[in-house]
Design a protein around this motif. Sequence first.
Motif, PDB file in Angstrom:
ATOM      1  N   PHE A  27       0.830  -1.200   0.000  1.00  0.00           N
ATOM      2  CA  PHE A  27       0.000   0.000   0.000  1.00  0.00           C
ATOM      3  C   PHE A  27       0.867   1.252   0.000  1.00  0.00           C
ATOM      4  CE2 PHE A  27      -2.571  -3.316   1.821  1.00  0.00           C
ATOM      5  CZ  PHE A  27      -3.821  -3.110   1.269  1.00  0.00           C
ATOM      6  N   ALA A  28       0.514   2.194  -0.842  1.00  0.00           N
ATOM      7  CA  ALA A  28       1.172   3.491  -0.835  1.00  0.00           C
ATOM      8  C   ALA A  28       0.757   4.266   0.412  1.00  0.00           C
ATOM      9  CB  ALA A  28       0.792   4.269  -2.090  1.00  0.00           C
ATOM     10  N   ARG A  29       1.492   5.313   0.715  1.00  0.00           N
ATOM     11  CA  ARG A  29       1.144   6.155   1.872  1.00  0.00           C
ATOM     12  C   ARG A  29      -0.229   6.785   1.641  1.00  0.00           C
ATOM     13  NH1 ARG A  29       5.624   7.695   5.001  1.00  0.00           N
ATOM     14  NH2 ARG A  29       4.908   9.826   5.304  1.00  0.00           N
ATOM     15  N   HIS A  30      -1.087   6.662   2.641  1.00  0.00           N
ATOM     16  CA  HIS A  30      -2.444   7.174   2.500  1.00  0.00           C
ATOM     17  C   HIS A  30      -3.034   7.432   3.880  1.00  0.00           C
ATOM     18  CE1 HIS A  30      -3.053   2.853   3.155  1.00  0.00           C
ATOM     19  NE2 HIS A  30      -4.279   3.143   3.577  1.00  0.00           N
ATOM     20  N   THR A  31      -4.258   7.955   3.888  1.00  0.00           N
ATOM     21  CA  THR A  31      -4.962   8.248   5.128  1.00  0.00           C
ATOM     22  C   THR A  31      -6.396   7.746   5.032  1.00  0.00           C
ATOM     23  OG1 THR A  31      -5.710  10.422   4.367  1.00  0.00           O
ATOM     24  CG2 THR A  31      -3.582  10.325   5.525  1.00  0.00           C
ATOM     25  N   VAL A  69      -1.087   9.284   8.447  1.00  0.00           N
ATOM     26  CA  VAL A  69      -0.451   8.765   7.237  1.00  0.00           C
ATOM     27  C   VAL A  69       0.193   7.421   7.546  1.00  0.00           C
ATOM     28  CG1 VAL A  69       1.281   9.174   5.462  1.00  0.00           C
ATOM     29  CG2 VAL A  69      -0.012  11.091   6.400  1.00  0.00           C
ATOM     30  N   HIS A  70      -0.124   6.424   6.729  1.00  0.00           N
ATOM     31  CA  HIS A  70       0.439   5.101   6.925  1.00  0.00           C
ATOM     32  C   HIS A  70       0.534   4.397   5.584  1.00  0.00           C
ATOM     33  CE1 HIS A  70      -3.901   4.615   6.944  1.00  0.00           C
ATOM     34  NE2 HIS A  70      -3.765   3.317   6.730  1.00  0.00           N
ATOM     35  N   ARG A 221      -8.736  13.917  -2.185  1.00  0.00           N
ATOM     36  CA  ARG A 221      -9.578  13.622  -3.341  1.00  0.00           C
ATOM     37  C   ARG A 221      -9.934  12.139  -3.396  1.00  0.00           C
ATOM     38  NH1 ARG A 221      -6.774  17.534  -8.025  1.00  0.00           N
ATOM     39  NH2 ARG A 221      -7.649  19.484  -7.170  1.00  0.00           N
ATOM     40  N   ILE A 222      -8.986  11.275  -3.057  1.00  0.00           N
ATOM     41  CA  ILE A 222      -9.279   9.839  -3.047  1.00  0.00           C
ATOM     42  C   ILE A 222     -10.342   9.528  -1.990  1.00  0.00           C
ATOM     43  CG2 ILE A 222      -8.327   7.553  -2.534  1.00  0.00           C
ATOM     44  CD1 ILE A 222      -5.681   8.533  -3.710  1.00  0.00           C
ATOM     45  N   LEU A 223     -10.201  10.133  -0.813  1.00  0.00           N
ATOM     46  CA  LEU A 223     -11.191   9.912   0.235  1.00  0.00           C
ATOM     47  C   LEU A 223     -12.567  10.429  -0.175  1.00  0.00           C
ATOM     48  CD1 LEU A 223      -9.011  10.852   3.326  1.00  0.00           C
ATOM     49  CD2 LEU A 223      -9.981   8.602   2.851  1.00  0.00           C
ATOM     50  N   ALA A 224     -12.599  11.577  -0.848  1.00  0.00           N
ATOM     51  CA  ALA A 224     -13.870  12.120  -1.323  1.00  0.00           C
ATOM     52  C   ALA A 224     -14.504  11.184  -2.343  1.00  0.00           C
ATOM     53  CB  ALA A 224     -13.654  13.505  -1.931  1.00  0.00           C
ATOM     54  N   ALA A 225     -13.681  10.675  -3.259  1.00  0.00           N
ATOM     55  CA  ALA A 225     -14.196   9.733  -4.264  1.00  0.00           C
ATOM     56  C   ALA A 225     -14.731   8.474  -3.608  1.00  0.00           C
ATOM     57  CB  ALA A 225     -13.085   9.394  -5.260  1.00  0.00           C
ATOM     58  N   ARG A 226     -14.012   7.987  -2.611  1.00  0.00           N
ATOM     59  CA  ARG A 226     -14.449   6.768  -1.926  1.00  0.00           C
ATOM     60  C   ARG A 226     -15.812   6.961  -1.274  1.00  0.00           C
ATOM     61  NH1 ARG A 226     -10.774   3.058   2.125  1.00  0.00           N
ATOM     62  NH2 ARG A 226     -12.471   1.829   3.020  1.00  0.00           N
ATOM     63  N   VAL A 255      -6.473   2.186  -6.744  1.00  0.00           N
ATOM     64  CA  VAL A 255      -5.870   0.856  -6.643  1.00  0.00           C
ATOM     65  C   VAL A 255      -4.565   0.914  -5.878  1.00  0.00           C
ATOM     66  CG1 VAL A 255      -4.839  -1.040  -7.950  1.00  0.00           C
ATOM     67  CG2 VAL A 255      -6.994  -0.025  -8.726  1.00  0.00           C
ATOM     68  N   ARG A 256      -3.748   1.920  -6.171  1.00  0.00           N
ATOM     69  CA  ARG A 256      -2.464   2.068  -5.482  1.00  0.00           C
ATOM     70  C   ARG A 256      -2.661   2.266  -3.979  1.00  0.00           C
ATOM     71  NH1 ARG A 256       1.157   6.795  -5.002  1.00  0.00           N
ATOM     72  NH2 ARG A 256       3.267   6.044  -4.651  1.00  0.00           N
ATOM     73  N   THR A 257      -3.714   2.976  -3.616  1.00  0.00           N
ATOM     74  CA  THR A 257      -3.957   3.283  -2.214  1.00  0.00           C
ATOM     75  C   THR A 257      -4.626   2.141  -1.467  1.00  0.00           C
ATOM     76  OG1 THR A 257      -4.175   5.635  -2.732  1.00  0.00           O
ATOM     77  CG2 THR A 257      -5.111   4.887  -0.642  1.00  0.00           C
ATOM     78  N   TYR A 258      -5.682   1.561  -2.044  1.00  0.00           N
ATOM     79  CA  TYR A 258      -6.502   0.597  -1.321  1.00  0.00           C
ATOM     80  C   TYR A 258      -6.341  -0.850  -1.783  1.00  0.00           C
ATOM     81  CZ  TYR A 258      -8.793   4.844   0.283  1.00  0.00           C
ATOM     82  OH  TYR A 258      -9.053   6.085   0.823  1.00  0.00           O
ATOM     83  N   GLY A 259      -5.651  -1.057  -2.906  1.00  0.00           N
ATOM     84  CA  GLY A 259      -5.436  -2.422  -3.362  1.00  0.00           C
ATOM     85  C   GLY A 259      -6.589  -3.024  -4.132  1.00  0.00           C
ATOM     86  N   ILE A 260      -7.663  -2.285  -4.326  1.00  0.00           N
ATOM     87  CA  ILE A 260      -8.802  -2.734  -5.124  1.00  0.00           C
ATOM     88  C   ILE A 260      -9.238  -1.596  -6.037  1.00  0.00           C
ATOM     89  CG2 ILE A 260      -9.674  -4.433  -3.476  1.00  0.00           C
ATOM     90  CD1 ILE A 260     -11.675  -2.354  -2.525  1.00  0.00           C
ATOM     91  N   SER A 261      -9.950  -1.933  -7.098  1.00  0.00           N
ATOM     92  CA  SER A 261     -10.410  -0.914  -8.037  1.00  0.00           C
ATOM     93  C   SER A 261     -11.681  -0.250  -7.516  1.00  0.00           C
ATOM     94  CB  SER A 261     -10.695  -1.544  -9.403  1.00  0.00           C
ATOM     95  OG  SER A 261     -11.826  -2.398  -9.320  1.00  0.00           O
TER      96      SER A 261
END
Length: 271
Positions: A27-31, A69-70, A221-226, A255-261
């Motif tokens: 997993f890439a660094r994310h929150t 961040v992890h 933005r990724i969190l908003a999309a999720r 995918v880079r952040t959460y491992g799924i599409s």
Amino acid sequence: MAQRQFQIVRCHASGVQAVVADTRHTFARHTHDQFGIGVIVRGAQKSASGRGMVEAGPGHTITVNPGEVHDGTPIGDAGRAWRMLYFDPHVVADAMFDVSEGRTRSYEFTRPVMHQPALAQRFLALYAAMTAAEAGYAGTLREELLLTLLARAVDGSASVEARAPVPAGIANARNRIDDDPAAPVSLSELAQTCGLSRFQLIRAFSRATGLTPHAYLIQRRILAARRLIAQGMPLAHAAAASGFADQSHMTRLFVRTYGISPSVYASACTA
């Protein structure tokens, strides 16, 4: 369970998401916007956290705070498996109000990894109660287990010092992004908000948040999309509403952040 497989399990409590995973994904660094607590049930991983680099193996309890961040890298070729519960902040705040006997609603996990068998067993009992078929006593049991789990986690973390507060100028820049992650914003604009040069902003922002301003913007933005995808918004619309150039751009980062599409995540949310 196949490699890189994640499952969002139906949860019988509002504001709580249950996840089971067995994966080799790095997993890439994310929150996250939520509190997360879980247990490694097989394999091991190393990860960056708000407290530095940590390692977790079978039976270890793992935690993450909103905005922390992890990342995560498996140790060995077999990957690792875990169970995880994610709690909306208001759920934890309400529970902490009870645990503290009305003194505070504030809560923070201060140990990203804990090797406490009793805590792990209590989490697994809570996970089972959260994901089991509804029963007459289940709601009461879930509340009891959540309250006692948080109280035990606080006790296990009490000796760790709190993180330094975010400087006011950096907090202003972060709030500028948080208020509307989809809006375009330049490094110069953020620097002016802080009263810093662009380079000073990058260094100070990274020290305070663990991410550069651009990386932080992308995470928001990724969190908003999720969130929008979980609400049932079509993927292309979610990408545009979250500030991504197009759906493919959102998908690569998701995918880079959460491992799924995003499409797999959307299907899991409606299952």
